[in-house]
Design an enzyme around this catalytic site. Sequence first.
Site, mmCIF file in Angstrom:
data_model
loop_
_atom_site.group_PDB
_atom_site.id
_atom_site.type_symbol
_atom_site.label_atom_id
_atom_site.label_comp_id
_atom_site.label_asym_id
_atom_site.label_seq_id
_atom_site.Cartn_x
_atom_site.Cartn_y
_atom_site.Cartn_z
ATOM 1 N N TYR A 124 1.066 -1.170 0.057
ATOM 2 C CA TYR A 124 -0.038 0.071 -0.120
ATOM 3 C C TYR A 124 0.859 1.403 -0.089
ATOM 4 C CZ TYR A 124 -3.378 3.530 0.967
ATOM 5 O OH TYR A 124 -3.954 4.630 1.022
ATOM 6 N N GLN A 181 -10.024 0.805 2.458
ATOM 7 C CA GLN A 181 -10.759 0.107 1.627
ATOM 8 C C GLN A 181 -9.693 -0.645 0.654
ATOM 9 O OE1 GLN A 181 -11.097 3.354 1.774
ATOM 10 N NE2 GLN A 181 -11.286 4.339 -0.322
ATOM 11 N N ASN A 204 -2.408 6.702 7.033
ATOM 12 C CA ASN A 204 -2.807 7.279 8.046
ATOM 13 C C ASN A 204 -3.276 6.447 9.342
ATOM 14 O OD1 ASN A 204 -5.463 6.526 7.221
ATOM 15 N ND2 ASN A 204 -5.713 8.368 6.136
ATOM 16 N N SER A 228 4.700 9.280 11.406
ATOM 17 C CA SER A 228 6.228 9.205 11.543
ATOM 18 C C SER A 228 6.698 10.104 12.614
ATOM 19 C CB SER A 228 6.886 9.900 10.210
ATOM 20 O OG SER A 228 7.905 9.613 9.964
ATOM 21 N N GLN A 250 10.963 15.376 9.811
ATOM 22 C CA GLN A 250 9.861 14.432 10.156
ATOM 23 C C GLN A 250 8.378 15.298 10.359
ATOM 24 O OE1 GLN A 250 9.788 10.966 10.354
ATOM 25 N NE2 GLN A 250 11.210 11.607 8.950
ATOM 26 N N HIS A 253 5.856 15.886 7.390
ATOM 27 C CA HIS A 253 5.298 14.482 7.032
ATOM 28 C C HIS A 253 3.681 14.896 7.287
ATOM 29 C CE1 HIS A 253 7.484 11.470 5.705
ATOM 30 N NE2 HIS A 253 8.483 11.509 6.372
ATOM 31 N N GLU A 317 10.852 5.708 16.175
ATOM 32 C CA GLU A 317 10.925 5.132 14.818
ATOM 33 C C GLU A 317 12.325 5.458 14.114
ATOM 34 O OE1 GLU A 317 8.686 5.619 10.476
ATOM 35 O OE2 GLU A 317 8.670 7.082 12.025
ATOM 36 N N HIS A 318 12.534 6.813 14.531
ATOM 37 C CA HIS A 318 13.834 7.355 13.921
ATOM 38 C C HIS A 318 14.725 7.698 15.182
ATOM 39 C CE1 HIS A 318 11.344 7.520 10.236
ATOM 40 N NE2 HIS A 318 12.132 6.935 9.829
ATOM 41 N N ASP A 351 15.493 7.456 4.572
ATOM 42 C CA ASP A 351 14.277 7.464 4.002
ATOM 43 C C ASP A 351 14.376 7.289 2.361
ATOM 44 O OD1 ASP A 351 12.506 7.994 6.111
ATOM 45 O OD2 ASP A 351 12.333 10.299 5.683
ATOM 46 N N GLU A 405 4.205 -37.001 29.097
ATOM 47 C CA GLU A 405 3.044 -36.035 28.682
ATOM 48 C C GLU A 405 1.503 -36.720 28.429
ATOM 49 O OE1 GLU A 405 5.334 -32.140 26.879
ATOM 50 O OE2 GLU A 405 4.258 -33.484 25.661
#
Length: 419
Positions: A124, A181, A204, A228, A250, A253, A317-318, A351, A405
């Site tokens: 995506y 979707q 998002n 981000s 950043q 974004h 994240e970074h 990036d 067992e």
Amino acid sequence: MKIIKYPSPSDYQAILTRPVQDMSVIEQRVIPILEKVKAEGDKALFELALQFDKVTLETLEMDASKVEAAAGLLSEELKTAIHAAYQNIYKFHVAQKQAPEKIETTTGVTCWRKSVGIEKVGVYIPGGTAPLFSTVLMLGVPAQIAGCKEVVLCTPSDHPAILYAAQLCGISKIFRVGGAQAVAAMAYGTESIPQVYKIFGPGNQYVTAAKMLVNKEGVAIDMPAGPSEVAVWADNSANPAFVAADLLSQAEHGIDSQVLLVSTSEELIEAVNQELEKQLAVLPRAEFAAKALENSQAVLVENQGIAIDMLNQYAAEHLIMSVENAEELSEQIYNAGSIFLGNYTPESAGDYASGTNHTLPTNGFAKAYSGVSLDSFVKKITIQKITKEGIQHLGNTIIEMAEAESLRAHANAVRVRLA
């Protein structure tokens, strides 16, 4: 940026909280979309494209003529840059391939594992406010190396750079579908869009919620990646202009992005704030960056130990380390998606073009998740082979454990062979 001076450990949680919406509210908006696509297939996708993206689509598959024309719509300079990035990403990821290694655990008992590319994967790519063709490379290249048989790309954007990068990665199934979707289409399959086994890609909070919901139904996802974020640890050896530029890279974004500055130097923090104002004034996406900065803070701490503790709790994240002995100190960081060392390693290198993958865990998930790598696109299958001599060596061990067992049939499967 708001400045917080010498916080106590009890304040860390409040300081480090990400600015996110209530996930339960988002899920209630996403669930009807997933159900509609599952029930109605292509028809739902056409209706949702009109409802959310305000476009009337004649077909879901990207127009082949647009894909073919993409290269001619880009400058030679950009195509050269995309090729250079592709080569670096390929070089870094292909080195992650591992040849099967056969291990004889006991005489006559040999075990090994092989890597097999996931047959069907979905990618995506958001359409939003920026055409993220770099993400096509980050996901398409390892899928290509892994040997995934079918790669499906969904994006609401027909930007030529996205289409060109997809061609470079050998992706031919491209569909003009966006949002939750698109995740639903890849998870369940429709008349036009093939069902996949694992879904990759940022988005998002609605896309993230959709990925997490279909994951509950058995569709694998790369990770729960949200808005981000970057944390910068800087001391007096840092360049304030560089730090400010990294924070803004950043912040631009989107308004839900978050940046964090941690430092032992009050002078450095003040200088960075001045640079932020100066650089923000000339940014085309200044409105996004300014709103993101409202949710961000600079934290003044007493020493390196406190900085390390706070950054490990944040699990960025970074993480940019603009401090003396950065590489040595990085050994004490165990929660981060990706680390950038020294004054000349901007986060934007990762990036785009240094070679590492920019699809990374956000929102504290770096405490348990890795970023995307070649391993994300393969599954490991273990294999074992036991000879007649081997079952004689191992048999009694298996029987003893199975009997303990109360699994008699397990034991008998060995006994009949020993007999």
